[in-house]
Design a protein around this motif. Sequence first.
Motif, PDB file in Angstrom:
ATOM      1  N   LEU A  77      83.985  45.951  26.574  1.00  0.00           N
ATOM      2  CA  LEU A  77      84.296  45.041  25.472  1.00  0.00           C
ATOM      3  C   LEU A  77      83.283  45.283  24.357  1.00  0.00           C
ATOM      4  O   LEU A  77      82.075  45.357  24.611  1.00  0.00           O
ATOM      5  N   ARG A  78      83.792  45.396  23.124  1.00  0.00           N
ATOM      6  CA  ARG A  78      82.893  45.600  21.981  1.00  0.00           C
ATOM      7  C   ARG A  78      83.339  44.725  20.815  1.00  0.00           C
ATOM      8  O   ARG A  78      84.531  44.662  20.490  1.00  0.00           O
ATOM      9  N   LEU A  79      82.371  44.053  20.184  1.00  0.00           N
ATOM     10  CA  LEU A  79      82.603  43.277  18.970  1.00  0.00           C
ATOM     11  C   LEU A  79      81.853  43.946  17.826  1.00  0.00           C
ATOM     12  O   LEU A  79      80.677  44.326  17.977  1.00  0.00           O
ATOM     13  N   ILE A  80      82.516  44.075  16.677  1.00  0.00           N
ATOM     14  CA  ILE A  80      81.921  44.692  15.497  1.00  0.00           C
ATOM     15  C   ILE A  80      82.030  43.713  14.343  1.00  0.00           C
ATOM     16  O   ILE A  80      83.107  43.192  14.052  1.00  0.00           O
ATOM     17  N   ARG A  81      80.914  43.460  13.696  1.00  0.00           N
ATOM     18  CA  ARG A  81      80.884  42.570  12.532  1.00  0.00           C
ATOM     19  C   ARG A  81      80.812  43.436  11.283  1.00  0.00           C
ATOM     20  O   ARG A  81      79.783  43.991  10.927  1.00  0.00           O
ATOM     21  N   ASP A  82      81.958  43.557  10.618  1.00  0.00           N
ATOM     22  CA  ASP A  82      82.049  44.343   9.390  1.00  0.00           C
ATOM     23  C   ASP A  82      82.504  43.408   8.283  1.00  0.00           C
ATOM     24  O   ASP A  82      81.982  42.308   8.144  1.00  0.00           O
ATOM     25  N   ARG A  83      83.491  43.768   7.502  1.00  0.00           N
ATOM     26  CA  ARG A  83      84.073  42.838   6.539  1.00  0.00           C
ATOM     27  C   ARG A  83      84.928  41.793   7.236  1.00  0.00           C
ATOM     28  O   ARG A  83      85.254  40.760   6.675  1.00  0.00           O
ATOM     29  N   GLY A  84      85.306  42.072   8.454  1.00  0.00           N
ATOM     30  CA  GLY A  84      85.967  41.127   9.328  1.00  0.00           C
ATOM     31  C   GLY A  84      85.368  41.262  10.713  1.00  0.00           C
ATOM     32  O   GLY A  84      84.354  41.943  10.901  1.00  0.00           O
ATOM     33  N   LEU A  85      85.959  40.615  11.681  1.00  0.00           N
ATOM     34  CA  LEU A  85      85.529  40.737  13.077  1.00  0.00           C
ATOM     35  C   LEU A  85      86.487  41.674  13.797  1.00  0.00           C
ATOM     36  O   LEU A  85      87.709  41.508  13.710  1.00  0.00           O
ATOM     37  N   ILE A  86      85.941  42.651  14.480  1.00  0.00           N
ATOM     38  CA  ILE A  86      86.743  43.628  15.207  1.00  0.00           C
ATOM     39  C   ILE A  86      86.457  43.467  16.685  1.00  0.00           C
ATOM     40  O   ILE A  86      85.295  43.525  17.115  1.00  0.00           O
ATOM     41  N   CYS A  87      87.499  43.256  17.459  1.00  0.00           N
ATOM     42  CA  CYS A  87      87.386  43.144  18.914  1.00  0.00           C
ATOM     43  C   CYS A  87      88.057  44.356  19.538  1.00  0.00           C
ATOM     44  O   CYS A  87      89.239  44.632  19.267  1.00  0.00           O
ATOM     45  N   GLU A  88      87.317  45.094  20.363  1.00  0.00           N
ATOM     46  CA  GLU A  88      87.842  46.290  21.015  1.00  0.00           C
ATOM     47  C   GLU A  88      87.640  46.189  22.518  1.00  0.00           C
ATOM     48  O   GLU A  88      86.559  45.799  22.980  1.00  0.00           O
ATOM     49  N   VAL A  89      88.656  46.574  23.258  1.00  0.00           N
ATOM     50  CA  VAL A  89      88.569  46.659  24.716  1.00  0.00           C
ATOM     51  C   VAL A  89      89.026  48.048  25.131  1.00  0.00           C
ATOM     52  O   VAL A  89      90.160  48.458  24.844  1.00  0.00           O
ATOM     53  N   SER A  90      88.143  48.784  25.796  1.00  0.00           N
ATOM     54  CA  SER A  90      88.442  50.147  26.238  1.00  0.00           C
ATOM     55  C   SER A  90      88.594  50.176  27.747  1.00  0.00           C
ATOM     56  O   SER A  90      87.920  49.431  28.468  1.00  0.00           O
ATOM     57  N   ASP A  91      89.486  51.049  28.223  1.00  0.00           N
ATOM     58  CA  ASP A  91      89.655  51.239  29.666  1.00  0.00           C
ATOM     59  C   ASP A  91      90.034  52.686  29.921  1.00  0.00           C
ATOM     60  O   ASP A  91      90.214  53.476  28.995  1.00  0.00           O
ATOM     61  N   GLY A  92      90.143  53.023  31.204  1.00  0.00           N
ATOM     62  CA  GLY A  92      90.412  54.405  31.587  1.00  0.00           C
ATOM     63  C   GLY A  92      91.879  54.774  31.651  1.00  0.00           C
ATOM     64  O   GLY A  92      92.210  55.915  31.998  1.00  0.00           O
TER      65      GLY A  92
END
Length: 465
Positions: free
Chosen positions: A397-412
């Motif tokens: 799980l990754r959250l990125i604070r840019d001009r908005g909020l970006i939520c990313e979930v990576s899996d295999g």
Amino acid sequence: MAERVADHDRPAAATSPRPIGYSPDSPQLRCLAHGHSVACDQVAVVPLRARGTTLGLATFERFPPRDAFDPEEIALAEELVSRTAVCVDNGRRYAREHAIALMLQHDLLPHRLAQPAAVEVAHRYLPAAGPVGVGGDWYDVIPLSGARVGLVVGDVAGHGMRAAATMGRMRTTVAALAAMDLAPDELLARLDDLVAQSLGSEDDRAVGVTCLYAIYDPVERHCVMARAGHLPPAVVAPDGRVEILDLPAGPPLGLGGLPFESVGFDLLEDSLLALFTDGLVEARDRDIDVGLNELRDALSVPGRQLEETCDSVMSAVLPKSPEDDAALLLVRVHALSDDQVASWDLPADPAEVARFRSLAVQKLAEWGYNEAVFVIELVVSELVTNAIRYGGAPVRLRLIRDRGLICEVSDGGHTSPHLRRAAQEDEGGRGLFLVAQLTERWGTRYTPHGKTIWAEVPLDARPCS
């Protein structure tokens, strides 16, 4: 025939010529009325006609004691005027087509490039001087998922409306393929297939298209790019050192037969990428190595603003009367700070979803985005649950604070979820629909080790209609 020629060739409208200053019984008006040559005493008037349109009149006059025009002299005048009319008409057609091609090129190029937070951008485009006309150079900056940025520059061989129209199709196609989050080599491979399918005749196959596509990731501070027959870019370090990158060339688009290769490299904060077309550094009377050396010198001055650097490069490198179009795209890259990114590795256990939802909420409180808690909780729950249930390890799980909020979930896993509208009797299938409704946009991008599902939430966290 050594007489004075009075030229009355004011180009008139194609439908209704309106001569001014002729008397009602003048031979000029009679010539216009009858549509053929008129000889009167020592005056001969011949219409300039091309493709059924009267472009003007040519008046030949003689003065005493010269005799009036005989039939042979009138025939000679008609031949001269006929050839002149063809030249005038060709000039009008060229000027019209050149103006249309220039307008088309101007309209198809971006008037305002996107300005993602991770990069600063400046650009210049100069059409070719002289009779060759406008060509098919283009460039673009494309915002991608995960705060990444797509950079593209390309060149269509040839000039005129056909080259400008082909450029427009290429730019639109690249933007559409980039929205699919394709790697640079895969994007060029698909673009190569589309170009090859669109080439129907042998003449079409002589038209070459080159392209360079790059993706800059401000989180990883990494750039990956591939090129199809295009010149490699220059990288300017913060201290002014300039390097022309050594990239595998790849074939021009539409030829097929050889694969494209992506190359990745790290970029320092405030590094400068210079993407350009060959018209900037190459000419018939100048070797390309000379142009590249001049480009290095023009780029090697640190501390300048991008617009100032653009002007300096164009004035120092470009010939006074360029034979080809020249495009320049300067991109200064910035990295996201560690405080703008938060990530967690997740065990593939559904019981852990609540804990990581709580971690995400705590991070939002740290960043001061409490108003986004409800949306992020729903997004994290849905994406993490799907990753554990249908994806496979490793889950992140990754959250990125840019001009908005970006939520990313990576899996295999390599299977992408599909948005569908659940029926009333269905027990599930509504989570992704809610994610799509509450976020600004969402999507899937594939990686060598699996996939990443991402969603962008506007800072005010209001549902997007």
